[in-house]
Design an enzyme around this catalytic site. Structure first.
Site, PDB file in Angstrom:
ATOM      1  N   GLU A 129      -2.504 -12.137  -4.442  1.00  0.00           N
ATOM      2  CA  GLU A 129      -3.915 -12.034  -4.799  1.00  0.00           C
ATOM      3  C   GLU A 129      -4.242 -10.575  -4.994  1.00  0.00           C
ATOM      4  OE1 GLU A 129      -5.457 -13.692  -1.322  1.00  0.00           O
ATOM      5  OE2 GLU A 129      -4.974 -15.745  -1.905  1.00  0.00           O
ATOM      6  N   TYR A 145       1.295  -4.741 -11.243  1.00  0.00           N
ATOM      7  CA  TYR A 145       1.811  -6.107 -11.243  1.00  0.00           C
ATOM      8  C   TYR A 145       2.117  -6.593 -12.666  1.00  0.00           C
ATOM      9  CZ  TYR A 145       0.221  -6.174  -6.401  1.00  0.00           C
ATOM     10  OH  TYR A 145       0.036  -5.883  -5.073  1.00  0.00           O
ATOM     11  N   ALA A 173       0.833  -1.205   0.000  1.00  0.00           N
ATOM     12  CA  ALA A 173       0.000   0.000   0.000  1.00  0.00           C
ATOM     13  C   ALA A 173       0.866   1.252   0.000  1.00  0.00           C
ATOM     14  CB  ALA A 173      -0.916   0.013   1.222  1.00  0.00           C
ATOM     15  N   VAL A 174       0.403   2.231  -0.776  1.00  0.00           N
ATOM     16  CA  VAL A 174       1.036   3.553  -0.821  1.00  0.00           C
ATOM     17  C   VAL A 174      -0.036   4.582  -0.472  1.00  0.00           C
ATOM     18  CG1 VAL A 174       2.126   5.256  -2.330  1.00  0.00           C
ATOM     19  CG2 VAL A 174       2.743   2.837  -2.525  1.00  0.00           C
ATOM     20  N   ASN A 206      -9.296  -4.033  -9.273  1.00  0.00           N
ATOM     21  CA  ASN A 206      -8.258  -3.099  -8.817  1.00  0.00           C
ATOM     22  C   ASN A 206      -7.308  -2.781  -9.978  1.00  0.00           C
ATOM     23  OD1 ASN A 206      -6.213  -1.671  -7.552  1.00  0.00           O
ATOM     24  ND2 ASN A 206      -6.121  -3.014  -5.750  1.00  0.00           N
TER      25      ASN A 206
END
Ligand SMILES: CC(C)(COP(=O)(O)OP(=O)(O)OC[C@H]1O[C@@H](n2cnc3c(N)ncnc32)[C@H](O)[C@@H]1OP(=O)(O)O)[C@@H](O)C(=O)NCCC(=O)NCCS
Length: 113
Positions: free
Chosen positions: A66, A78, A33-34, A71
């Site tokens: 996952e 990714y 997370a950012v 998203n």
């Protein structure tokens, strides 16, 4: 989470972090997370690259994770680092959305390259 066997992580105070785990010759991203003000400046990619390097250093041959099918930001991140879809867990999340299982082989060049 860092107390789990094989867990490791990278943290940039106030901006973002990644937690991962390596065990049995494989690794997984537990969470990445950012913070919103720090996004789209390369930090997410740098944290992911750091986790990949950490997995290699711990002897992992592949990295799994996952991601929610909807998203788009994470999926683009990714895909850009060589992850490919290897499975789908239907209605995996509490809101009923699917999870995609992604993998990147860590030995040799990334898949698709
Ligand atoms: C996904 C997340 C970690 C990306 O962090 P970030 O620091 O913005 O990522 P980067 O700046 O390194 O972006 C790398 C690439 O990812 C893709 N990307 C990132 N955010 C994107 C967005 N909002 N829309 C489309 N693509 C996006 C782009 O390809 C981007 O490269 P570019 O900026 O050169 O176009 C961040 O959006 C986040 O914390 N989201 C909420 C938590 C989450 O979804 N975590 C992943 C759970 S599996």
């Amino acid at each position: 989470m860092l107390g789990m066997p094989g867990a490791f992580g990278l943290w940039v105070p106030g901006a973002g972090f990644v937690l991962a785990r390596a065990a049995g010759g494989e690794a997984e991203i537990l969470t990445l997370a950012v913070r919103p003000p720090a996004r789209r400046r390369g930090l997410g990619g740098a944290l992911l690259a750091g986790a990949l390097a950490g997995a290699v250093a711990r002897g992992a041959a592949a990295m799994f994770l996952e991601v929610a099918a909807g998203n788009a930001a994470a999926r683009a991140l990714y895909a850009g680092q060589g992850f490919v879809e290897v499975g789908r867990r239907r209605r995996y999340y509490p809101d009923g959305s699917d999870a995609l299982v992604l993998r990147r082989v860590l030995t040799g060049p990334p898949a698709g390259k």
